[in-house]
Scaffold this motif. Structure first.
Motif, PDB file in Angstrom:
ATOM      1  N   GLU A  48       0.834  -1.194   0.000  1.00 40.06           N
ATOM      2  CA  GLU A  48       0.000   0.000   0.000  1.00 40.06           C
ATOM      3  C   GLU A  48       0.873   1.250   0.000  1.00 40.06           C
ATOM      4  OE1 GLU A  48      -4.191   1.350   2.061  1.00 40.06           O
ATOM      5  OE2 GLU A  48      -2.784   0.128   3.211  1.00 40.06           O
ATOM      6  N   TYR A  49       0.569   2.171  -0.916  1.00 41.21           N
ATOM      7  CA  TYR A  49       1.291   3.439  -1.028  1.00 41.21           C
ATOM      8  C   TYR A  49       2.804   3.232  -1.124  1.00 41.21           C
ATOM      9  CZ  TYR A  49      -3.271   5.117   0.448  1.00 41.21           C
ATOM     10  OH  TYR A  49      -4.617   5.336   0.543  1.00 41.21           O
ATOM     11  N   ILE A  82      -1.623  -6.557  -9.920  1.00 41.22           N
ATOM     12  CA  ILE A  82      -2.941  -5.931 -10.067  1.00 41.22           C
ATOM     13  C   ILE A  82      -2.907  -4.588  -9.345  1.00 41.22           C
ATOM     14  CG2 ILE A  82      -5.416  -6.135  -9.607  1.00 41.22           C
ATOM     15  CD1 ILE A  82      -5.010  -9.205  -9.740  1.00 41.22           C
ATOM     16  N   CYS A  83      -3.089  -3.523 -10.105  1.00 38.73           N
ATOM     17  CA  CYS A  83      -2.928  -2.171  -9.580  1.00 38.73           C
ATOM     18  C   CYS A  83      -4.234  -1.674  -8.959  1.00 38.73           C
ATOM     19  CB  CYS A  83      -2.477  -1.231 -10.689  1.00 38.73           C
ATOM     20  SG  CYS A  83      -2.010   0.400 -10.096  1.00 38.73           S
ATOM     21  N   ALA A  84      -4.169  -1.298  -7.685  1.00 45.88           N
ATOM     22  CA  ALA A  84      -5.351  -0.788  -6.974  1.00 45.88           C
ATOM     23  C   ALA A  84      -5.211   0.684  -6.628  1.00 45.88           C
ATOM     24  CB  ALA A  84      -5.586  -1.603  -5.701  1.00 45.88           C
ATOM     25  N   ASP A 100      -5.841  -2.030 -13.925  1.00 45.84           N
ATOM     26  CA  ASP A 100      -4.985  -2.791 -14.835  1.00 45.84           C
ATOM     27  C   ASP A 100      -4.325  -3.947 -14.100  1.00 45.84           C
ATOM     28  OD1 ASP A 100      -5.447  -1.033 -16.945  1.00 45.84           O
ATOM     29  OD2 ASP A 100      -3.656   0.172 -16.527  1.00 45.84           O
ATOM     30  N   CYS A 101      -4.003  -4.985 -14.859  1.00 50.27           N
ATOM     31  CA  CYS A 101      -3.076  -5.994 -14.355  1.00 50.27           C
ATOM     32  C   CYS A 101      -1.942  -6.128 -15.359  1.00 50.27           C
ATOM     33  CB  CYS A 101      -3.758  -7.336 -14.092  1.00 50.27           C
ATOM     34  SG  CYS A 101      -4.035  -8.362 -15.544  1.00 50.27           S
ATOM     35  N   TYR A 112      -1.405  -5.445  -5.675  1.00 50.61           N
ATOM     36  CA  TYR A 112      -1.476  -6.861  -5.338  1.00 50.61           C
ATOM     37  C   TYR A 112      -0.510  -7.620  -6.238  1.00 50.61           C
ATOM     38  CZ  TYR A 112      -5.888  -5.915  -2.894  1.00 50.61           C
ATOM     39  OH  TYR A 112      -6.851  -5.439  -2.039  1.00 50.61           O
ATOM     40  N   VAL A 113       0.186  -8.576  -5.662  1.00 49.34           N
ATOM     41  CA  VAL A 113       1.132  -9.395  -6.433  1.00 49.34           C
ATOM     42  C   VAL A 113       0.799 -10.867  -6.201  1.00 49.34           C
ATOM     43  CG1 VAL A 113       3.545  -9.959  -6.876  1.00 49.34           C
ATOM     44  CG2 VAL A 113       2.930  -7.636  -6.152  1.00 49.34           C
TER      45      VAL A 113
END
Length: 262
Positions: A19-20, A39-41, A61-62, A82-83
């Motif tokens: 996160e961040y 996966i970009c949040a 996007d992923c 997320y990875v």
């Protein structure tokens, strides 16, 4: 002949959430023994996956990095990411796996699955029950890439016809993929694979869709309180039901009920 991706089983290695994050620990890396899906949040990052694809990934996007493909990446804006690291059974070695950035059509659904995968101290290994969520993410992405066989108009798998019928008759009960698989003498992964091939959707998604359909019928045709509708549709409580209903329909249950009444 194209590879049949409904027969591919994702095997989890590692799950991580950052996160961040303002800087990658390694801006250049090569994953020789696994597939990595980012996966970009939140935020943005620049990437290149060998000679296969390059660009900028942002929310929704992923980025898929196949085994053996060199990855370069640089954060442009602090990211939440997320990875997922995994292999497949059988292994994919023929270059048929999509690579690079994919704009996720079902981003909110994938986030739902990710939220159900617990991580200890931010980085953690998959628990056995969490694999069903990984499988759903995998099939969702592969389906968007056109790599899943479309379900036949007439399902030929008698066990999976029975499984779908059982789900529809027991929406008010606690339904888990593991318990459904056990009823048919299958592992969870085998059950998910066969159900998806037969019905064109994963069992998890099928359960959610049928519960939402049943909730819509009850909201339109009865004056039952929301707590009762929630119970009849298999939700733990009214709060969880309302959140789920709004997530999948875009409306709160009470708003939907009013809009459908003359």
């Amino acid at each position: 002949m194209p590879r049949e991706f409904t027969a591919i089983e994702p095997v989890p290695i590692l799950f991580a959430y950052f996160e961040y994050k303002s800087k990658f620990d390694f801006e250049s890396e090569c994953f020789d023994d696994c597939i990595v899906i980012f996966i970009c949040a939140g935020g943005k990052f620049e990437y290149s996956v060998g000679e296969l694809d390059s660009g900028v990934a942002e929310v929704g996007d992923c980025v898929i990095c196949p085994s053996g493909a060199p990855l370069r990446r640089r954060i442009l804006e602090p990211i939440s990411l997320y990875v997922l690291r995994m292999t497949t059974r059988p292994q994919i070695t023929d270059g048929s796996l999509p690579a690079g950035r994919i704009r996720l059509d079902e981003y909110s659904r994938i986030l739902d699955d990710l939220s159900m995968i617990e991580a200890d101290n931010i980085i953690g290994r998959f628990q056995p029950y969490e694999q069903s969520y990984l499988v759903d993410i995998w099939f969702t992405i592969m389906k968007q890439c056109g790599l899943l066989r479309k379900a036949s108009t007439h399902c030929q798998d008698a066990d999976m016809i029975e499984a779908a019928r059982y789900i529809e008759l027991n929406l008010h009960t606690r339904l888990t993929v593991g318990e459904l698989a056990a009823q048919f003498g299958l592992t969870s992964v085998s059950f998910i694979r066969r159900f998806t091939a037969a019905h064109g959707t994963t069992p998890l998604r099928f359960i959610i869709e049928k519960r939402i359909q049943k909730a819509k019928r009850l909201l339109c045709t009865t004056d039952s309180p929301l707590a009762e509708v929630a119970e009849l549709c298999g939700y733990e409580n009214e709060f969880y039901f309302s959140n789920s209903f709004k997530k999948y329909t875009g409306e709160a249950p009470s708003t939907y009920r009013k809009s459908m009444r003359v």
